[in-house]
Design a protein around this motif. Structure first.
Motif, mmCIF file in Angstrom:
data_model
loop_
_atom_site.group_PDB
_atom_site.id
_atom_site.type_symbol
_atom_site.label_atom_id
_atom_site.label_comp_id
_atom_site.label_asym_id
_atom_site.label_seq_id
_atom_site.Cartn_x
_atom_site.Cartn_y
_atom_site.Cartn_z
ATOM 1 N N THR A 59 -7.157 -5.054 1.085
ATOM 2 C CA THR A 59 -6.282 -5.523 2.153
ATOM 3 C C THR A 59 -5.743 -6.922 1.830
ATOM 4 O OG1 THR A 59 -8.047 -6.609 3.407
ATOM 5 C CG2 THR A 59 -7.687 -4.241 3.809
ATOM 6 N N ARG A 60 -4.791 -7.372 2.653
ATOM 7 C CA ARG A 60 -4.264 -8.720 2.481
ATOM 8 C C ARG A 60 -5.378 -9.748 2.612
ATOM 9 N NH1 ARG A 60 -2.680 -13.116 5.241
ATOM 10 N NH2 ARG A 60 -0.782 -14.213 4.524
ATOM 11 N N GLU A 61 -6.239 -9.549 3.613
ATOM 12 C CA GLU A 61 -7.354 -10.480 3.825
ATOM 13 C C GLU A 61 -8.321 -10.473 2.648
ATOM 14 O OE1 GLU A 61 -5.261 -9.643 7.412
ATOM 15 O OE2 GLU A 61 -6.273 -8.240 6.028
ATOM 16 N N ASP A 62 -8.551 -9.271 2.101
ATOM 17 C CA ASP A 62 -9.414 -9.159 0.918
ATOM 18 C C ASP A 62 -8.848 -9.969 -0.236
ATOM 19 O OD1 ASP A 62 -11.365 -7.423 1.945
ATOM 20 O OD2 ASP A 62 -10.175 -5.649 1.468
ATOM 21 N N LEU A 63 -7.543 -9.826 -0.475
ATOM 22 C CA LEU A 63 -6.929 -10.472 -1.627
ATOM 23 C C LEU A 63 -6.914 -11.988 -1.486
ATOM 24 C CD1 LEU A 63 -5.599 -10.138 -4.343
ATOM 25 C CD2 LEU A 63 -3.389 -9.837 -3.195
ATOM 26 N N VAL A 64 -6.649 -12.465 -0.270
ATOM 27 C CA VAL A 64 -6.693 -13.911 -0.042
ATOM 28 C C VAL A 64 -8.094 -14.444 -0.348
ATOM 29 C CG1 VAL A 64 -6.587 -15.705 1.723
ATOM 30 C CG2 VAL A 64 -4.815 -13.937 1.642
#
Length: 232
Positions: A59-64
């Protein structure tokens, strides 16, 4: 020795028993490996991706978080702690469209976090990656497929170990990479399958600690090479 086995099959490890319509040869192979390693006195930790409801999606949160050397998913954090405690890592999965299922690829994407299991060395000559898993001495892949072994190696050019060995663990710096392939399983007789499972159990009953540390010159096996063969 602590062995971490990662199983990727929708039927989970519960499908290891030979019950029609509720059975998986991949799960049976994983269970045989667990029996053998346990009989040898090793401590075996099993990650059952389907049973855990693991999502392969980054997810976006994972990647950040990944870019900051952190995680936001408690399950991923749990997997990382268990991976860092492992002396030997085993993957067991069926081969779909000539590669691993999504959950295994997601394990690589989400669990192998920069700054947690490996580090980048900016400006380094050659391989810029550094292994942060000092206990991990080797990786074994148990793959189950209907494709003939020779066709997989020579026609499809063996994408499986290119991804897992050359492109992932070999790049990080983990040595002792072993591939045990169970090919043409749909055409195997029950007796042939039983022999393959018995052979797997014997292999893991003789599993010895891996050589740790940087691979010495002349001792390195090429990532992706056919290190071990089974079922052919």
């Amino acid at each position: 020795m602590r062995v971490l086995l990662v199983l990727d099959h929708p039927y989970t490890l519960a499908s290891a028993e030979n019950v029609p319509h509720r059975r998986s040869f991949t799960a049976a192979v994983a269970a045989a490996a667990v029996r053998g390693a346990t009989a040898a006195g090793h401590e075996v930790d099993v990650i059952d991706l389907a049973a855990d409801g693991f999502s392969p999606v980054m997810t976006r949160e994972d990647l950040v978080a990944w870019r900051q050397g952190a995680v936001v998913d408690p399950l991923v954090d749990n997997y990382q702690r268990r991976l860092l405690a492992a002396d030997h890592l085993v993957f067991a999965f069926p081969v779909w469209w000539e590669a691993m299922p999504a959950a295994t690829k997601g394990f690589l994407d989400r669990v192998l976090t920069k700054g947690v299991v490996f580090a980048e060395r900016p400006g380094a000559r050659g391989n810029p990656f550094h292994n942060l898993m000092p206990r991990l001495g080797g990786v074994t892949v148990l793959s189950v497929m209907t494709t003939p072994d020779k066709a997989y190696r020579w026609w499809y050019r063996d994408p499986l170990t290119k991804i897992l060995f050359k492109g992932t663990f070999g790049k990080i710096g983990v040595g002792n990479l072993r591939w045990i392939n169970f090919d043409r399983v749909a055409g195997r007789t029950p007796e042939q399958r039983r022999r393959l499972l018995d052979d797997t159990e014997r292999r893991f009953a003789t599993l010895a600690p891996d050589r740790r540390g940087p691979l010495a010159r002349g001792k390195r096996r090429a990532p992706g090479a056919p290190l071990t063969r089974s079922g052919t």
